[in-house]
Each structure stands twice: as structure tokens, then as C-alpha cells.
Motif scaffolding. Structure first.
Motif, short mmCIF file in Angstrom:
data_model
loop_
_atom_site.label_atom_id
_atom_site.label_comp_id
_atom_site.label_asym_id
_atom_site.label_seq_id
_atom_site.Cartn_x
_atom_site.Cartn_y
_atom_site.Cartn_z
N UNK A 279 21.96 10.07 6.47
CA UNK A 279 20.95 9.46 7.33
C UNK A 279 21.23 7.99 7.56
N UNK A 280 21.62 7.28 6.52
CA UNK A 280 21.94 5.86 6.67
C UNK A 280 23.17 5.68 7.56
N UNK A 281 24.19 6.51 7.38
CA UNK A 281 25.38 6.42 8.22
C UNK A 281 25.00 6.59 9.69
N UNK A 282 24.13 7.55 9.98
CA UNK A 282 23.68 7.76 11.36
C UNK A 282 22.91 6.56 11.87
N UNK A 283 22.04 5.99 11.04
CA UNK A 283 21.23 4.85 11.46
C UNK A 283 22.10 3.62 11.73
N UNK A 284 23.05 3.35 10.83
CA UNK A 284 23.93 2.20 11.02
C UNK A 284 24.83 2.38 12.23
N UNK B 213 0.85 -1.18 0.00
CA UNK B 213 0.00 0.00 0.00
C UNK B 213 0.89 1.24 0.00
N UNK B 214 0.42 2.36 -0.54
CA UNK B 214 1.23 3.58 -0.54
C UNK B 214 1.77 3.89 0.85
N UNK B 215 3.05 4.25 0.91
CA UNK B 215 3.69 4.44 2.21
C UNK B 215 4.59 5.67 2.19
N UNK B 216 5.03 6.06 3.39
CA UNK B 216 5.87 7.24 3.58
C UNK B 216 7.33 6.83 3.42
N UNK B 217 8.09 7.55 2.59
CA UNK B 217 9.48 7.17 2.34
C UNK B 217 10.50 7.72 3.36
N UNK B 218 10.33 8.95 3.89
CA UNK B 218 11.38 9.48 4.77
C UNK B 218 11.82 8.55 5.90
N UNK B 219 10.92 7.78 6.54
CA UNK B 219 11.40 6.92 7.64
C UNK B 219 12.26 5.74 7.18
N UNK B 220 12.33 5.47 5.88
CA UNK B 220 13.04 4.27 5.43
C UNK B 220 14.51 4.30 5.81
N UNK B 221 15.15 5.46 5.71
CA UNK B 221 16.57 5.55 6.02
C UNK B 221 16.83 5.75 7.50
N UNK C 95 16.18 16.77 7.53
CA UNK C 95 16.90 15.51 7.60
C UNK C 95 17.18 15.19 9.07
N UNK C 96 16.79 14.01 9.51
CA UNK C 96 17.05 13.59 10.89
C UNK C 96 18.32 12.75 10.93
#
Length: 373
Positions: free
Chosen positions: A136-141, A20-28, A301-302
Motif C-alpha cells: 500500500x505504501x509503495x502504491x501511495x508513494x 482522539x481514536x482514529x481509523x488506521x487503514x487510511x494511514x498508508x 487492501x487498496x
């Protein structure tokens, strides 16, 4: 927006993903970190109630404007009175990594879930590209306990968007969190026999890695429009309300290059822009008056516990005035031709957002920088 504007006809929403259509910003961020697995925008009941037919897991393959039909990947053809293109972007792959396990891009929910599954605390991650996705990915990892190397060929992360001065402040944030930030260098080679095991940087540095995340930009998904007559030039070329070069065909969001009142045609890859364009396009399609797209762009950007916000048409070549910097949070004003063009802040939401009116008015920078008594 179409339903809200009074459109009562048939609406069909076609999407190449099965979700279903979803929000992309939280993915990273939240999804990679494991904070959530579901960013669905609306439940299926919403689409049923709004009489929106969902055709999911099928992609557009061709367009025939003469007959107003759309060819789909399942062999079906769909007729339309009006067509709205919102096919978005496709991540650029890193050359030489096709089929190599452990190399990830991040655009879709499935991409994000695959990356999350690959995270091993104490493992070694290489993030290629210091744009918003890469940072964002660097921060998440890093938040999940991986050793992270962030590689960016420019002088600083986000330098192409926010300029080197503010990019250096972003680099400082990552360095303080334990990320090894390598700027001014690219990736020469990714090594591995079936699965990635290492990488060689442009300066000869060799790295052992378990996971590679590629964030080197994206390209508009327009190849399926070949031969349709729809003009494409780094995205679908549109006027100021989303009309394309072909009657009854419109475009919106990341894939669309819209005319703007105060500059060249632009394709803006930001969440807020897509929503604003949808309002304008729906009004134009229904023949009603609508406000133009907001003249003060906004994106955020978070990264770690800091929200980086940008308000206005900031450019990398603007003159930058850093007016606050406590070592982590910062505030910077952007100047062009003596006028305030934008503001970027980290962890200072109130100070950023209160500048909207002055940015819209093109206030003289001297007025902003000179304290009032």
C-alpha cells in the motif's frame, strides 16, 4: 458495544497517543497521499455524550490483578472492575537503522504524517517488505511521483498470506505502475551519516535512496504485562470470547490471540476482526448471549485504483485456481482438502462477496469450478 449492550457504569479509555481514536487503514493510503489529514472516528462530543472518560497521551506500564489496578506512565494508578486490553502492535524496526533520519515505519497517525512530509516527487524510495503495508505504501508513494523500489525476501509480495501465485499477480500490478519489484532478496545494509542516502541489497545491488519505509511485520504490545500473570504467546492468549488467563482481564483486536472453532488459536490483524470481536467480548462481559466471531474472515487492501479483497481462511499453501485474469483485475479460488476455503479478487468486489455462503458451507471445489447449465 458496552454502552449499546446496556452497561451504565464508568468507562475509561486509555491510549498512549494524544489523538482522539482514529481509523488506521487510511494511514498508508489517503493520509500518505495527502488526500486527508484526519481519520478521527468520533468527535470528542461523542465520548462526552456516552460518558466515556478519555485518558490520552498516557500508556499502561503495569498490571496488578490482585488489587485490580493499572499503573500508567504518568505515575497514576487506575482501579477497575474489568480490564480490556487493546494495545495492538508495534512495528518491527530494520536492524541498524536506529536514529537514522529518513527511515520510516507506519503504524500511527504521526508516522503517516511524517512519511507524507518526506515525500518529494522525483525522489527515490525504498520500501522494505512486500506485505499489505509495504504494498500500500509503495502504491501511495508511486502515486505521488516517487521512484519506488519494493524489496521482498519471499518469491512474491504477499506470498506468505496469499501464496506465490496470487502474489505474482500483485507484483505485476506494481510493475505496471512503475514500481521496481525485487523479490527473493533482502536488505543487507542501509547507509547514511545521520540521514539515509543509500542501501545495499543481499545480492550486492547498491541503491541511492532518499526515503526508506520499513514494513517487515509487527509485534504485539504486551511487554507491560510482564509479571502480571496474564498468559502471553505471540499476543495475549484468550478463549473464544476474549477472556485471558486472569479473571476480569480481557483482550481484543490485534494484540489478542483468540480461540476459534475450526482451527488453532489465532491473532488476526484485520480491521473487520476487531469490530466483530468487540461485539462478542462486550456481550460476554455483560453476561448476554452473543454470536461467535464470524467464521468467514474478510480483509481488503487498496492499491492504486484496485481493491484487493480476501474472503475466507485463505492460506499460502492452499491450492489456488485463478478463474479470471484480464491483466489487472483477477479472481482466485482457494482449495484445501477438496473444499473451497476462500476467494481473493482484485477489482471484482461482487464476485468475491457472493461466495461467502459457499465458503461458510465448505462447498466442494468441483461444484465451484464446474459451470452449471
Amino acid at each position: 458495544e458496552l454502552r449499546g449492550g446496556g452497561f451504565d457504569g464508568e468507562l475509561v479509555l486509555i491510549g498512549d497517543e494524544p489523538h482522539l481514536p482514529y481509523d488506521r487503514p487510511p494511514l498508508s493510503k489517503e493520509v500518505v497521499r495527502g488526500g486527508t489529514d484526519d481519520t478521527t472516528l468520533r468527535p470528542r462530543e461523542f465520548f462526552d455524550d456516552q460518558r466515556i472518560e478519555l485518558r490520552l497521551g498516557v500508556r499502561a506500564r503495569g498490571l496488578d490483578p490482585a488489587t485490580r489496578t493499572l499503573a500508567l506512565s504518568d505515575g497514576q494508578r487506575v482501579g477497575f472492575d474489568e480490564l480490556i486490553i487493546a494495545t495492538g502492535l508495534r512495528p518491527r524496526p530494520l536492524p541498524g537503522t536506529a536514529g537514522l533520519a529518513g527511515v520510516h515505519v507506519l503504524r500511527s497517525l504521526d508516522d503517516s504524517r511524517a512519511l507524507r512530509a518526506a515525500v518529494v516527487p522525483g525522489g527515490r524510495a525504498l520500501v522494505v517488505g512486500g506485505g499489505f503495508i509495504g504494498c500500500e505504501v509503495a502504491a501511495s508513494l508511486r502515486g505521488r511521483g516517487m521512484d519506488v523500489v519494493l524489496v521482498e525476501p519471499q518469491a512474491a509480495p504477499l506470498a506468505s498470506v496469499l501464496g506465490e501465485q496470487v502474489g505474482a499477480l500483485v507484483a505485476r500490478l506494481h510493475t505496471e505502475e512503475g514500481v521496481q519489484v525485487r523479490t527473493g532478496v533482502g536488505v543487507q545494509e542501509v547507509r547514511g551519516g545521520g540521514r539515509v542516502t543509500g542501501a545495499v541489497l543481499g545480492d550486492g545491488t547498491e541503491l541511492e535512496v532518499d526515503v526508506v519505509v520499513v514494513g517487515i511485520g509487527s509485534v504485539p504490545v504486551t511487554d507491560w504485562l510482564d509479571g502480571s500473570g496474564v498468559r502471553v504467546d505471540d499476543g495475549v492468549v484468550c478463549d473464544g470470547v476474549g477472556r485471558t488467563s486472569v479473571p476480569h482481564v480481557w483482550a481484543v483486536g490485534d494484540v489478542a490471540a483468540w480461540e476459534v472453532s475450526d482451527g488453532p488459536r489465532a491473532r488476526l490483524e484485520h480491521w473487520t476482526n476487531a469490530g466483530e470481536q468487540a461485539k462478542v467480548l462486550a456481550g460476554a462481559l455483560l453476561g448476554s448471549e452473543s454470536d461467535p466471531v464470524a467464521q468467514v474472515p474478510y480483509f481488503w487492501s487498496d492499491q492504486y485504483d484496485v481493491k484487493i479483497q480476501a474472503l475466507g481462511a485463505v492460506r499460502a499453501d492452499d491450492t489456488v485456481h485463478v478463474v479470471r485474469d484480464d491483466g489487472r483485475k483477477f479472481l482466485a479460488y482457494y482449495e484445501r482438502d477438496g473444499r473451497l476455503t476462500g476467494v481473493v479478487g482484485a477489482g471484482l468486489a461482487g464476485q468475491v462477496m457472493k461466495m461467502r455462503g459457499k465458503i461458510a458451507a465448505g462447498a466442494p471445489i468441483t461444484e465451484i469450478l464446474t459451470p452449471t447449465s
